[in-house]
Scaffold this motif. Sequence first.
Motif, PDB file in Angstrom:
ATOM      1  N   ILE A 100      20.730  68.927  19.529  1.00 30.03           N
ATOM      2  CA  ILE A 100      19.395  68.762  18.924  1.00 30.03           C
ATOM      3  C   ILE A 100      18.435  68.112  19.918  1.00 30.03           C
ATOM      4  N   VAL A 101      18.897  67.092  20.611  1.00 28.13           N
ATOM      5  CA  VAL A 101      18.052  66.437  21.616  1.00 28.13           C
ATOM      6  C   VAL A 101      17.701  67.419  22.737  1.00 28.13           C
ATOM      7  N   ASN A 102      18.670  68.220  23.172  1.00 35.25           N
ATOM      8  CA  ASN A 102      18.399  69.232  24.202  1.00 35.25           C
ATOM      9  C   ASN A 102      17.316  70.199  23.735  1.00 35.25           C
ATOM     10  N   ILE A 103      17.421  70.665  22.504  1.00 32.34           N
ATOM     11  CA  ILE A 103      16.439  71.620  21.989  1.00 32.34           C
ATOM     12  C   ILE A 103      15.056  70.971  21.912  1.00 32.34           C
ATOM     13  N   ILE A 104      14.989  69.725  21.485  1.00 30.71           N
ATOM     14  CA  ILE A 104      13.701  69.030  21.421  1.00 30.71           C
ATOM     15  C   ILE A 104      13.098  68.901  22.823  1.00 30.71           C
TER      16      ILE A 104
ATOM     17  N   LEU B  28      19.269  75.134  24.783  1.00 31.16           N
ATOM     18  CA  LEU B  28      20.386  75.331  23.853  1.00 31.16           C
ATOM     19  C   LEU B  28      21.597  75.895  24.590  1.00 31.16           C
ATOM     20  N   ILE B  29      21.401  76.964  25.356  1.00 31.13           N
ATOM     21  CA  ILE B  29      22.514  77.574  26.103  1.00 31.13           C
ATOM     22  C   ILE B  29      23.059  76.590  27.137  1.00 31.13           C
TER      23      ILE B  29
ATOM     24  N   TRP C 138      32.411  62.516  16.898  1.00 25.25           N
ATOM     25  CA  TRP C 138      32.172  63.954  16.770  1.00 25.25           C
ATOM     26  C   TRP C 138      30.689  64.268  16.560  1.00 25.25           C
ATOM     27  N   MET C 139      29.940  63.289  16.045  1.00 26.37           N
ATOM     28  CA  MET C 139      28.504  63.490  15.804  1.00 26.37           C
ATOM     29  C   MET C 139      27.725  63.627  17.109  1.00 26.37           C
ATOM     30  N   ALA C 140      28.306  63.205  18.208  1.00 29.29           N
ATOM     31  CA  ALA C 140      27.604  63.290  19.492  1.00 29.29           C
ATOM     32  C   ALA C 140      27.292  64.739  19.845  1.00 29.29           C
TER      33      ALA C 140
END
Length: 173
Positions: free
Chosen positions: A149-153, A84-85, A141-143
Motif C-alpha cells: 500500500i505504501v509503495n502504491i501511494i 506495485l510490480i 504478516w501485516m508488513a
Amino acid sequence: MEHTQPKTGKYALNYGLLLGGAVVIFNFMLFSMDLHYEQGFAIQAVGIILATAAIVLCIYQYKKANQGFLTISEALKLGAGVTLIGGIIGLIYFFVLSNLIEPDFMDKMYEIGREQAKEANPQLTEDQIDQGIEMQKKFAWMAYPVILIVNIIIGLVIGLIAGLIMKKAKPAY
C-alpha cells in the motif's frame, strides 16, 4: 492512418519488473556487505530514487509511444502499476531472504529493535520490551500488505508529479 493507444499495463509491467530487479540487486548488494539490517535515511532514499527513475522513465516512454500525449490518469496508472510490480518483487526477495537465505533474519531484527527500544526508552522494563516484541511477532504478516500500500501511494505521488510536468492533452477535433 489510425494510431492505436498503447496499453498502460504493458508499460507498468515492464518498468515494474525493471524496478523490482533494481531493488533486488540493491538489497542483495546490502546483504553481501552485511548492511541489510540498516534502515537509515540513505537506504530509504535510494529506494525512492529507484522508484522515481523507473516511473519517470516509464511515463516518458509511454508518452513517446502515444504520439507525445499523456493524461494525468495515465501517469497515475503507470506510477501505481510500476511500484506495485516492483513492490511485489521486492517482497518476494524479502520473503526468500528471511525464510531461506537467512532464516534467523527476523530474530536479529527483533533483537536490534530491542536494543533501540532500550536506548530510546530507558524507563521500559525488560518485560515491557518483551511484550512489545511479541506483539510485533503476532502482526509481522501485516508488513506485506502495508508495504504494498505504501509503495502504491508513493507511486501515485510520483506519477502525479511526473504527469503534471509531462501532461499533454490531445487536441479536440
